[in-house]
Design a protein around this motif. Structure first.
Motif, short mmCIF file in Angstrom:
data_model
loop_
_atom_site.label_atom_id
_atom_site.label_comp_id
_atom_site.label_asym_id
_atom_site.label_seq_id
_atom_site.Cartn_x
_atom_site.Cartn_y
_atom_site.Cartn_z
N GLN A 225 -93.20 12.47 -53.58
CA GLN A 225 -92.31 12.75 -52.44
C GLN A 225 -91.08 11.84 -52.56
O GLN A 225 -91.02 10.77 -51.96
CB GLN A 225 -93.06 12.48 -51.14
N PRO A 226 -90.08 12.26 -53.36
CA PRO A 226 -88.94 11.39 -53.67
C PRO A 226 -88.13 10.92 -52.47
O PRO A 226 -87.48 9.87 -52.55
CB PRO A 226 -88.08 12.27 -54.60
N ASN A 227 -88.15 11.67 -51.38
CA ASN A 227 -87.30 11.28 -50.24
C ASN A 227 -87.96 10.25 -49.31
O ASN A 227 -87.38 9.85 -48.30
CB ASN A 227 -86.90 12.52 -49.43
N ILE A 228 -89.17 9.80 -49.64
CA ILE A 228 -89.83 8.78 -48.82
C ILE A 228 -89.16 7.43 -49.04
O ILE A 228 -88.92 7.02 -50.18
CB ILE A 228 -91.33 8.68 -49.16
N VAL B 130 -94.81 8.88 -42.55
CA VAL B 130 -94.65 10.34 -42.61
C VAL B 130 -95.22 11.07 -41.39
O VAL B 130 -94.92 12.24 -41.18
CB VAL B 130 -95.30 10.90 -43.90
N ASP B 131 -96.04 10.37 -40.59
CA ASP B 131 -96.69 11.05 -39.46
C ASP B 131 -96.93 10.08 -38.31
O ASP B 131 -98.04 9.99 -37.78
CB ASP B 131 -98.02 11.66 -39.94
N ASP C 131 -103.18 12.45 -56.92
CA ASP C 131 -101.93 13.20 -56.78
C ASP C 131 -102.13 14.48 -55.97
O ASP C 131 -101.34 14.80 -55.08
CB ASP C 131 -101.35 13.55 -58.16
N THR C 132 -103.20 15.20 -56.27
CA THR C 132 -103.48 16.45 -55.55
C THR C 132 -103.77 16.16 -54.09
O THR C 132 -103.29 16.89 -53.19
CB THR C 132 -104.68 17.18 -56.19
N TYR D 241 -102.08 16.44 -48.50
CA TYR D 241 -101.89 15.72 -47.23
C TYR D 241 -100.47 15.90 -46.71
O TYR D 241 -100.27 16.22 -45.53
CB TYR D 241 -102.20 14.24 -47.43
N LEU D 242 -99.49 15.73 -47.58
CA LEU D 242 -98.10 15.85 -47.15
C LEU D 242 -97.73 17.28 -46.76
O LEU D 242 -96.91 17.49 -45.86
CB LEU D 242 -97.17 15.37 -48.27
N LYS D 243 -98.37 18.26 -47.37
CA LYS D 243 -98.10 19.66 -47.04
C LYS D 243 -98.55 20.00 -45.63
O LYS D 243 -97.98 20.87 -44.97
CB LYS D 243 -98.84 20.58 -48.02
N LYS D 244 -99.60 19.32 -45.18
CA LYS D 244 -100.17 19.63 -43.86
C LYS D 244 -99.35 19.07 -42.71
O LYS D 244 -99.56 19.42 -41.55
CB LYS D 244 -101.59 19.07 -43.78
#
Length: 235
Positions: A53-56, A130-131, A225-226, A231-234
């Motif tokens: 997630q490069p923008n983190i 992120v959350d 990685d998966t 997690y980030l997709k959710k």
């Protein structure tokens, strides 16, 4: 920076990270060495997240701050690391009790609190970034942080250290009384009573080491990685 210089930098950074990981999972007696060893490890964790997630903007860093909480992520964006020599006597006595001797108690502290839980706390930092709206003290957030940590250490070849943690977790877990009232859901109980649980090493240990055992034994988990991508997709 030319290509040769860049490659040399990458090789030196990788070597430094590997050396740090080799010393980790053991008790430190010197605060400077503790930080010097922890920093390359957490730098690598942040790099791994940014690849996914490069923008983190991951600015979390480490400080020495021994407290009854031992190791924790603070909202000042620091992960607070403990020194065994500064741990208060009642908590040292807890480790001696579950370990069976002062030497075993110190080893348990090193494996978990100068070891495994470093990335656990960075899992909390990631979640807060992120959350933050759903970042509350509770069972599910601890489960997430423990899962992130186990998968990341596996990715980095720390199977032997994780197995040592697992063996001790099973030994300790058997000794701790179950604080959850009959008929009450474990996750609900710990979320509702989190602050109270965190102040009692027997109660908090029952939750944390119980989670560690469950996650370690879970054969359905994907690689790091998966898991992070999912997690980030959710969110």
């Amino acid at each position: 920076m030319n290509t040769k210089t860049f490659l040399l930098y990458c090789c030196l950074f990788t070597a430094t990270t590997l050396q740090a990981q080799q010393k980790w999972f053991s008790v430190f007696t010197d605060s400077a060495k503790l930080l010097k060893t922890a920093n390359p490890i957490t730098t690598q964790f942040k790099k791994d997240i940014k690849k996914l997630q490069p923008n983190i903007r991951f600015n979390t860093d480490n400080i020495i701050n021994t407290s009854p909480y031992l190791i924790y992520y603070g909202l000042n964006d620091h992960v607070n690391l403990p020194l065994w020599s500064q741990v208060i006597p009642p908590i040292k006595q807890f480790f001696t009790g579950v370990g069976g001797s002062p030497q075993e108690g110190e080893k348990i502290f090193g494996l978990f609190f100068n070891g495994f839980y470093l990335i656990h706390e960075y899992g909390h930092a990631l979640q807060y970034m992120v959350d933050s709206a759903h970042t509350q003290l509770g069972y599910s957030n601890e489960y997430l942080a423990n899962t992130i940590a186990i998968l990341w250490w596996r990715k980095n070849g720390k199977q032997a250290q994780l197995k040592a943690c697992y063996d001790y977790a099973k030994k300790i877990y058997k000794q701790l009384p179950n604080p959850v009232p009959a008929g009450e859901d474990v996750a609900t109980y710990f979320t509702k009573n989190y602050e109270k649980a965190a102040s009692d090493p027997n109660v908090y240990g029952f939750m944390q080491w119980g989670q560690f055992i469950t996650i370690y034994e879970d054969k359905s988990l994907p690689n790091f990685d998966t898991y992070i991508k999912n997690y980030l997709k959710k969110l």
